[in-house]
Design an enzyme around this catalytic site. Sequence first.
Site, PDB file in Angstrom:
ATOM      1  CG  HIS A   1     -74.340  29.885  25.369  1.00 50.76           C
ATOM      2  ND1 HIS A   1     -75.168  30.646  24.675  1.00 50.76           N
ATOM      3  CD2 HIS A   1     -73.352  30.752  25.717  1.00 50.76           C
ATOM      4  CE1 HIS A   1     -74.774  32.000  24.634  1.00 50.76           C
ATOM      5  NE2 HIS A   1     -73.784  31.988  25.476  1.00 50.76           N
ATOM      6  N   PRO A   2     -72.694  25.357  26.585  1.00 52.66           N
ATOM      7  CG  PRO A   2     -70.850  24.195  27.307  1.00 52.66           C
ATOM      8  CD  PRO A   2     -71.337  25.426  26.520  1.00 52.66           C
TER       9      PRO A   2
END
Length: 536
Positions: free
Chosen positions: A471-472
């Site tokens: 989930h950058p």
Amino acid sequence: MTSYDYIIVGAGSSGCVLANRLSANPENSVCLIEGGGSDKSPWIQIPAGIFGVYGHKEFDYAYQGVPQINLNNRTITVNRGKCLGGSSSINGMIYIRGNKNDYDNWAKQGCEGWSYEEVLPIFKKIENDQTGGDPQYHSSDGEWPVVKPQDVNATAKRFVKAGEKIGLPHNHDFNANSQLGLGIYNVNQNKGTRVSSYTAFVEPILTRPNLTILTHARVKTLDIEGDCAKAVNIVINATDNRLICNKEIILSAGAIDSPRILLASGIGNKKDLDELEITCKHDVVGVGENLQDHLDSMVTIRSKKAESIGVSWKSLLPDVITAPFKYYFNKMGWWTTNYVEAGGFADTKYANIDYPDVQFHFTPIYRSHRGKKFEFGHGYSLFTCLLRPHSTGSIKLDRDGSKFKLLIDHNFLSDPRDETIIIEAVKKAREVLLSTEFDEVRGKEMAPGKTVQSDQEILEYIRKTALTVYHPVGTCKMGIDELAVVSPENLKVKGMHNLRVVDASIMPTIVSGNTSAPTMMIAEMGSKMILNESYS
């Protein structure tokens, strides 16, 4: 050379929403650029095919991060979608919006217009809820289907019941008034088939003559003249091409590639650009900074009972061999699973009221304690995610001869507060799994293992094994401080008239949950901003 009014870079969760909205007006010529190719593969369409797409060179960029100093210098793979639909074509299909406090905190940081009260109608506009959710929080008017999973495994149901024994209530809707508790995750599917941003927002409008889609098109740089983005330089089939922009260029390439493109185009920290011998067009120090992601640890348990999803002699005939037939004829069986069937949110002793700091992803399969992709037999695993890390990293470029390579540094556990919380999170996971609800299927805890008990031992286990949940966010953050890259008011890059970033990279702080739905909300917000702009 070809020109378009709007050029959208990236056909992922954000880009597909933008393509839909901007091309709704037939007078707008829109080009949607995707670095990967088609999404028409059983690995993508069948939910259980997830394991086949991770690391697959056709569908996953599988970036390699730099060695993580606080994780025993391990290199972590960063899986990102490389096909139409982007990461929404290879993710776990879980529908989570985040916590209302996330958005209220954005507003408190100077991002006016982004409070929970203001983004909730946007989530509702996009959503096609088929679960009977509370209309205060849900709508069935949008394109993005939210459904209950087809065929939930019995072990996943045990997990939900186990939570009730330790004060984690059964939560039927994590996107309503409270996140706290455990439940079966709602998913983005249609009759047991994955729905991506592409299939939801772009496939239905492919007949629009003003929409052009380019695949296998890798963006190298943008042509910047003063405050205007003039063109996009791309490579298709080893051939250089240049697309002229009439109105706007919108970067929706994600938290890895959007900053890469800005930096390569001369927008970033002048000091760094000078060292790379890239001409600095705009000194924007925050480009590539503020990288945030969810760090994830695991508790995994073997089981002799063939209740969970797995391959064994006991499951071969009733489940494994019959799975294709159950799926193709009834859309049932374990081929419908997204593996992360259940989960939820918990608070450690460090959490604030109504703001859980831990997310669980429960898989009714045995995840290898040795890191193998497949293990024979049965079991179940609980992944424990640090929701709001204090540690931040960066995306930078490094010169590699005549080319540049990406340096992805999550900088995990650089802030000691993260160590403290994730240790407590692992303890909380064990507490759930010790419930009597699991007695019938209980086996040996393979990881961390019974010898790992003290805080220091748990921390060492985390350093050896923890990974990202992919989930950058945050690398082109919106805001009003020095590190802000885009304005909260219009998502335009500092100093630029017609260049915006509209994707997860604009999040000032990471949301408390999965990031696909929030990224679509950002795209819907961004499309309104773009369409409200007047061009002479």
